[in-house]
Design a protein around this motif. Sequence first.
Motif, PDB file in Angstrom:
ATOM      1  N   ASN A 150      18.231  -7.772 -62.361  1.00  0.00           N
ATOM      2  CA  ASN A 150      17.310  -7.286 -63.622  1.00  0.00           C
ATOM      3  C   ASN A 150      17.139  -5.965 -63.989  1.00  0.00           C
ATOM      4  O   ASN A 150      16.140  -5.634 -64.785  1.00  0.00           O
ATOM      5  N   THR A 151      17.744  -4.948 -63.287  1.00  0.00           N
ATOM      6  CA  THR A 151      17.421  -3.731 -63.428  1.00  0.00           C
ATOM      7  C   THR A 151      18.367  -2.748 -63.914  1.00  0.00           C
ATOM      8  O   THR A 151      19.608  -2.692 -63.377  1.00  0.00           O
ATOM      9  N   ASP A 152      18.443  -2.226 -64.785  1.00  0.00           N
ATOM     10  CA  ASP A 152      19.433  -1.125 -65.486  1.00  0.00           C
ATOM     11  C   ASP A 152      19.277   0.136 -64.608  1.00  0.00           C
ATOM     12  O   ASP A 152      18.405   0.715 -64.728  1.00  0.00           O
ATOM     13  N   LEU A 153      20.417   0.555 -63.966  1.00  0.00           N
ATOM     14  CA  LEU A 153      20.466   1.751 -63.318  1.00  0.00           C
ATOM     15  C   LEU A 153      20.682   2.912 -64.148  1.00  0.00           C
ATOM     16  O   LEU A 153      21.765   3.634 -64.264  1.00  0.00           O
ATOM     17  N   VAL A 154      19.819   3.518 -64.714  1.00  0.00           N
ATOM     18  CA  VAL A 154      19.828   4.389 -65.734  1.00  0.00           C
ATOM     19  C   VAL A 154      19.749   5.671 -64.934  1.00  0.00           C
ATOM     20  O   VAL A 154      19.048   6.013 -64.150  1.00  0.00           O
ATOM     21  N   PRO A 155      20.620   6.747 -65.203  1.00  0.00           N
ATOM     22  CA  PRO A 155      20.886   8.143 -64.357  1.00  0.00           C
ATOM     23  C   PRO A 155      19.620   8.957 -64.867  1.00  0.00           C
ATOM     24  O   PRO A 155      19.187   9.031 -65.901  1.00  0.00           O
ATOM     25  N   LYS A 156      18.844   9.518 -63.644  1.00  0.00           N
ATOM     26  CA  LYS A 156      17.968  10.157 -63.807  1.00  0.00           C
ATOM     27  C   LYS A 156      18.275  11.911 -63.427  1.00  0.00           C
ATOM     28  O   LYS A 156      17.619  12.588 -64.251  1.00  0.00           O
ATOM     29  N   THR A 157      19.217  11.929 -62.544  1.00  0.00           N
ATOM     30  CA  THR A 157      20.018  13.342 -62.357  1.00  0.00           C
ATOM     31  C   THR A 157      21.464  12.803 -62.093  1.00  0.00           C
ATOM     32  O   THR A 157      21.887  11.716 -62.283  1.00  0.00           O
ATOM     33  N   ALA A 158      22.138  13.973 -61.843  1.00  0.00           N
ATOM     34  CA  ALA A 158      23.715  13.663 -61.555  1.00  0.00           C
ATOM     35  C   ALA A 158      23.978  12.980 -60.367  1.00  0.00           C
ATOM     36  O   ALA A 158      25.057  12.517 -60.052  1.00  0.00           O
TER      37      ALA A 158
END
Length: 264
Positions: free
Chosen positions: A171-179
């Motif tokens: 249920n979680t979208d793994l959106v990039p926070k850093t490279a």
Amino acid sequence: MPTEKTNPAEDQRLAPTMAPQRVMRIIEALSESREGLTLTQLCARTSLPKTSLFSLLRSLAEGSYVISEGKSHRLGPETYRIAAVIYKTDRFPGNVRPMLEELQKACGETVMLGVPTEDWMSLIYADVIESTSWLRFSANVGAHRPLYSTSVGKVILAYTDEKLRQRYLKNTDLVPKTAYTKVTRQALIRELDDIRANGYVISRGSVEGATGMAAPVFNAEGQLVAAVATAGPSERFERQRAHLLASVRDCAAKMSSKLGYNGT
């Protein structure tokens, strides 16, 4: 509840010293009515003068401690945030704060204690002590942060029950926070397995230019209840990598011992 019967002049004179108690009586009354209360209902429940009540409600609304909509008043998000922090912090015997202070002195960097939210879908910072350096990692007590990208969150996720972990990943979208953020489930699962095998994490996946180190805190039953961490500029962390990691792991072990964990 106690009652107050004062004339207007006396009420004005006593207002500054009585305000904190009055605020708490308002919060208590609103906590008992999820749908909210009118000014008249609040007046009856708190026995406060309407003029004082109106003034206090306005101030509380400005700080988001109360939401006033039309004639109805109910608890606001800031009050619930404080309640969540108290609830989460109260799970500890209270004597882990000195250990966090020791960790901050040993590291010289920002340190934090994070706990999972009730649904184990994010974390909340139960305690934070920031570095005094002008260039530092900043975090707020009560702030919610994602599990998959933060050092504290990854430790929590690594020791989460398998069913809860699978639900989180689904249920979680793994959106990039850093490279460096793990954005595929396979990569994240591999990292979580490594964390569990090593007993700690060193992560740069949350904030650009920052590195975090975290280790698990267990209770007497051997269940994870929190993660303790330090975070700061990556360049400084690389120079002190071994010392910082040892300090974090030592702090986590001391906190776990305080909670009754014997290491088995």
